[in-house]
Scaffold this motif. Structure first.
Motif, mmCIF file in Angstrom:
data_model
loop_
_atom_site.group_PDB
_atom_site.id
_atom_site.type_symbol
_atom_site.label_atom_id
_atom_site.label_comp_id
_atom_site.label_asym_id
_atom_site.label_seq_id
_atom_site.Cartn_x
_atom_site.Cartn_y
_atom_site.Cartn_z
ATOM 1 N N LEU A 73 -18.971 11.350 -15.963
ATOM 2 C CA LEU A 73 -18.739 11.964 -14.659
ATOM 3 C C LEU A 73 -20.040 12.244 -13.930
ATOM 4 O O LEU A 73 -20.105 12.152 -12.708
ATOM 5 C CB LEU A 73 -17.949 13.269 -14.819
ATOM 6 C CG LEU A 73 -16.447 13.136 -15.099
ATOM 7 C CD1 LEU A 73 -15.822 14.497 -15.294
ATOM 8 C CD2 LEU A 73 -15.763 12.393 -13.967
ATOM 9 N N HIS A 74 -21.095 12.594 -14.680
ATOM 10 C CA HIS A 74 -22.364 12.885 -14.015
ATOM 11 C C HIS A 74 -22.946 11.640 -13.361
ATOM 12 O O HIS A 74 -23.531 11.710 -12.284
ATOM 13 C CB HIS A 74 -23.358 13.479 -15.015
ATOM 14 C CG HIS A 74 -23.764 12.550 -16.119
ATOM 15 N ND1 HIS A 74 -22.900 12.206 -17.150
ATOM 16 C CD2 HIS A 74 -24.936 11.889 -16.347
ATOM 17 C CE1 HIS A 74 -23.512 11.374 -17.969
ATOM 18 N NE2 HIS A 74 -24.736 11.168 -17.516
ATOM 19 N N LEU A 75 -22.772 10.479 -14.006
ATOM 20 C CA LEU A 75 -23.239 9.231 -13.395
ATOM 21 C C LEU A 75 -22.375 8.861 -12.194
ATOM 22 O O LEU A 75 -22.871 8.381 -11.177
ATOM 23 C CB LEU A 75 -23.211 8.102 -14.427
ATOM 24 C CG LEU A 75 -24.184 8.237 -15.605
ATOM 25 C CD1 LEU A 75 -23.980 7.098 -16.589
ATOM 26 C CD2 LEU A 75 -25.621 8.266 -15.106
ATOM 27 N N LEU A 76 -21.080 9.106 -12.315
ATOM 28 C CA LEU A 76 -20.166 8.829 -11.211
ATOM 29 C C LEU A 76 -20.538 9.680 -9.995
ATOM 30 O O LEU A 76 -20.653 9.178 -8.872
ATOM 31 C CB LEU A 76 -18.736 9.138 -11.652
ATOM 32 C CG LEU A 76 -17.622 8.935 -10.624
ATOM 33 C CD1 LEU A 76 -17.437 7.465 -10.338
ATOM 34 C CD2 LEU A 76 -16.327 9.554 -11.129
ATOM 35 N N ASP A 77 -20.731 10.975 -10.220
ATOM 36 C CA ASP A 77 -21.086 11.870 -9.125
ATOM 37 C C ASP A 77 -22.404 11.479 -8.478
ATOM 38 O O ASP A 77 -22.548 11.509 -7.251
ATOM 39 C CB ASP A 77 -21.170 13.314 -9.636
ATOM 40 C CG ASP A 77 -19.807 13.879 -9.996
ATOM 41 O OD1 ASP A 77 -18.806 13.263 -9.598
ATOM 42 O OD2 ASP A 77 -19.749 14.916 -10.670
ATOM 43 N N ALA A 78 -23.381 11.134 -9.312
ATOM 44 C CA ALA A 78 -24.702 10.791 -8.785
ATOM 45 C C ALA A 78 -24.637 9.557 -7.906
ATOM 46 O O ALA A 78 -25.239 9.511 -6.822
ATOM 47 C CB ALA A 78 -25.678 10.580 -9.938
ATOM 48 N N ARG A 79 -23.892 8.543 -8.358
ATOM 49 C CA ARG A 79 -23.810 7.304 -7.579
ATOM 50 C C ARG A 79 -23.085 7.534 -6.251
ATOM 51 O O ARG A 79 -23.509 7.055 -5.200
ATOM 52 C CB ARG A 79 -23.103 6.230 -8.386
ATOM 53 C CG ARG A 79 -24.000 5.587 -9.442
ATOM 54 C CD ARG A 79 -23.527 4.184 -9.747
ATOM 55 N NE ARG A 79 -24.480 3.535 -10.628
ATOM 56 C CZ ARG A 79 -24.402 3.583 -11.959
ATOM 57 N NH1 ARG A 79 -23.433 4.247 -12.532
ATOM 58 N NH2 ARG A 79 -25.309 2.968 -12.702
#
Length: 387
Positions: free
Chosen positions: A218-224
């Motif tokens: 989720l952290h990568l999803l949010d960042a992108r």
């Protein structure tokens, strides 16, 4: 408020404007519920109007989503490791329908400023249809913008800025409708704050739509998504900040000494509504969004104050008001198509007092809001008034 001489003072007129704005705000809120959630309380729209307004909502969201989707996929393609597994597979062209449905369910499309923007665009479209001669004057002898020197009653050099800007406006005018002749809302006509807010809401809806596929990333999803949204906003705001062809044409008319109430009246009669609004707003010194609120607001009291401030003759003010109502159905007119409220205010308020109210409307919106918040004994109902 009655239009008696004892009550038509500057504070009284401002209270009247805020009261009208609060009522209008309630109408937009009810309309948003009707469009998004199927509500019918306190608002009546025809099936055609409902279809057009809903279509514009989808168009605005779709335009933002297309830009965001492209940047997200481009970023993933450029990276060697996607990091989010198959979370991005749902970002397909048909995912726009699911995203719009999610935003509707979450109440992200009932923003009053957004409903106001699409409603004003519908007003413009209906007014264009009611006032513009068919086939661009083929069967009439009325002057049109195809011949600016005839339209403005003044000989203009062939290569004057007025001719160039008017030609650009005429070309761009066709882009304000789709292939079926239905109105669209172009980015340059959306307030910057609203446009940015819509981008973040689309990004949030996209994040929720993809969250179930992302697993533990989720952290990568949010960042992108956040990075792509910020870049999309930067590009979108830069494009929307460019002056519209109507703004450029009104500026050219002002430089040529042609920006006056006669020109405004001619543009309205010819059905050149976006240029009419731009010129009227420049002549009055107020921003276009506020100008639309004043001319389309039910009753005509605020329009009367504006006309009095500009020293517009009563007959012309009544004509302008009647023309702006000619393309509006009874539901949108609110049953206030008569001229008595307008004339009552016009006959009572002085030019000096009207200009004091106009000076309030000419202020930066944040400053005006801060001044209102700093006042004591103000009514809580008016804190979020449109003007």
């Amino acid at each position: 408020m009655k239009a008696s001489s004892g009550e038509v003072s500057v504070p009284g007129l401002l209270r009247l404007a805020r009261s009208n704005a609060a009522n209008t705000r309630c109408t937009y809120a009810a309309l948003g519920e009707a469009l998004v959630n199927g509500g019918t309380a306190d608002v009546m729209v025809t099936d055609w109007q409902r279809s057009i307004l809903s279509q514009m909502l989808r168009q605005v969201v779709g335009d933002i989503y297309s830009s965001l989707r492209w940047l997200v996929l481009a970023e993933i393609e450029d990276e060697a490791d996607s990091g989010c597994g198959g979370a991005w597979s749902p970002i397909a062209p048909d995912s726009e329908v699911r995203l719009f449905s999610l935003m509707s369910r979450c109440g992200l499309l009932t923003d009053i400023a957004l409903i106001e923007a699409i409603t004003h665009r519908l007003y413009q479209h209906q007014l264009e249809q009611a006032t513009r001669p068919p086939d661009r004057n083929r069967w009439t002898n009325e002057p049109s913008l195809d011949d600016p020197h005839d339209f403005f009653g003044q000989l203009l050099p062939e290569f004057s800025p007025v001719n160039r800007r008017i030609a650009a406006y005429v070309v761009d005018r066709s882009r304000r409708t789709d292939r079926y002749g239905n109105p669209v809302l172009v980015p340059g006509e959306i307030e910057a704050r609203l446009y940015e807010r819509l981008h973040w809401r689309v990004a949030a809806a996209l994040r929720h739509m993809l969250a179930e596929q992302s697993g533990e990333n989720l952290h990568l999803l949010d960042a992108r998504i956040e990075t792509a949204a910020a870049e999309t906003i930067r590009h979108s705001l830069a494009i929307s900040a460019a002056p519209t062809s109507a703004a450029e044409a009104s500026r050219a008319l002002e430089s040529a000494g042609l920006l006056n109430i006669e020109t405004v009246h001619r543009l309205l009669k010819a059905g050149e509504i976006s240029l009419f609004e731009e010129c009227f707003g420049r002549l009055a010194g107020i921003r276009p969004v506020l100008l639309r609120r004043l001319i389309y607001e039910a009753g005509g009291q605020c329009f009367a104050v504006l006309a009095r401030a500009l020293d517009v003759e009563l007959d012309r003010a009544l004509t302008l008001f009647a023309l702006t109502r000619s393309g509006m159905t009874q539901q949108f007119c609110g049953g206030n198509g008569g001229s008595s409220p307008l004339q009552a205010i016009y006959d009572t308020v002085s030019v000096e007092d009207a200009n004091l109210v106009r000076a309030h409307w000419m202020r930066q919106p944040d400053f005006a809001c801060a001044l209102w918040e700093a006042e004591t004994n103000r009514s809580e109902d008016f804190r979020k008034a449109l003007h």
